[in-house]
Design an enzyme around this catalytic site. Structure first.
Site, PDB file in Angstrom:
ATOM      1  N   HIS A  18       0.624  -1.124   0.177  1.00 34.55           N
ATOM      2  CA  HIS A  18       0.018  -0.080  -0.313  1.00 34.55           C
ATOM      3  C   HIS A  18       0.857   1.277  -0.206  1.00 34.55           C
ATOM      4  CE1 HIS A  18      -3.383  -2.572   2.547  1.00 34.55           C
ATOM      5  NE2 HIS A  18      -3.252  -3.088   1.217  1.00 34.55           N
ATOM      6  N   LYS A  42     -17.516  -7.122   5.157  1.00 30.63           N
ATOM      7  CA  LYS A  42     -15.672  -7.837   5.491  1.00 30.63           C
ATOM      8  C   LYS A  42     -15.917  -7.143   7.507  1.00 30.63           C
ATOM      9  CE  LYS A  42     -12.745  -6.267   2.116  1.00 30.63           C
ATOM     10  NZ  LYS A  42     -12.061  -6.195   1.309  1.00 30.63           N
ATOM     11  N   ARG A  91      -2.115  -6.364  -8.236  1.00 30.81           N
ATOM     12  CA  ARG A  91      -0.799  -7.277  -7.658  1.00 30.81           C
ATOM     13  C   ARG A  91      -0.625  -8.369  -8.285  1.00 30.81           C
ATOM     14  NH1 ARG A  91      -4.135  -7.024  -2.579  1.00 30.81           N
ATOM     15  NH2 ARG A  91      -4.445  -9.192  -3.477  1.00 30.81           N
ATOM     16  N   SER A 129      -3.570  -7.627   3.004  1.00 28.16           N
ATOM     17  CA  SER A 129      -3.669  -7.856   4.341  1.00 28.16           C
ATOM     18  C   SER A 129      -3.835  -9.185   4.908  1.00 28.16           C
ATOM     19  CB  SER A 129      -4.879  -7.139   4.259  1.00 28.16           C
ATOM     20  OG  SER A 129      -4.142  -5.500   3.857  1.00 28.16           O
TER      21      SER A 129
END
Length: 157
Positions: A18, A42, A91, A129
């Protein structure tokens, strides 16, 4: 022309990937609002307040960055902040389909919104994460995956 961009995410927790994206976005835009999402769908490891605190610590060296939380549609938050650009990180190929779909959805809600996709440097490409959270659950060392400014905070869980 003054350009403001929003970099949204849950940042649960913020990673070196990040920070890599934020660093490169700072070279492209006059102001970056890092928008920490309060996403009720979430099940986050860290509270919204902690995630905002971690992000503020991790980005204090960037003059162009402001950290805020939001709990609305991203396009509504962008309108409120008078930003027309959304930054998203990619990514791997697996990220692309989801991010492309979200970019089109945001564009359908606000024709003036543009999404820019940035890839992290290769050394950060594998960091997510969720990987950090998995390692933390087993008390593993994440010091090479997260900003040094938050290491002590997240290892105290």
């Amino acid at each position: 022309m003054y350009t403001k961009a929003i970099y949204p995410g849950t940042f649960d927790p913020v990673t070196n990937g990040h920070i890599d994206i934020i660093n490169r976005a700072c070279k492209m835009f006059d102001k970056i609002i890092v928008a920490v999402a309060d996403n009720k769908d979430k099940n986050t490891m860290f509270s919204l307040e902690k995630r905002v605190e971690f992000m503020k610590k991790a980005t204090q060296k960037f003059d162009k960055v402001e950290v805020k939380s939001f709990s609305s549609l991203l396009v509504d938050f962008a309108k409120k902040e008078k930003a027309k650009i959304i930054i998203r990180g990619l990514r791997a190929v697996s990220d692309f389909e989801y991010e492309l779909q979200m970019g089109y959805a945001n564009k359908s809600l606000d024709k003036e919104i543009d999404t820019i996709y940035l890839m992290p440097n290769l050394e950060n490409a594998f960091i997510s994460s969720s990987v950090v959270r998995s390692i933390l659950k087993y008390r593993g060392d994440v010091s090479h995956l997260v900003p040094k400014e938050i290491i002590k905070d997240i290892q105290c869980i």
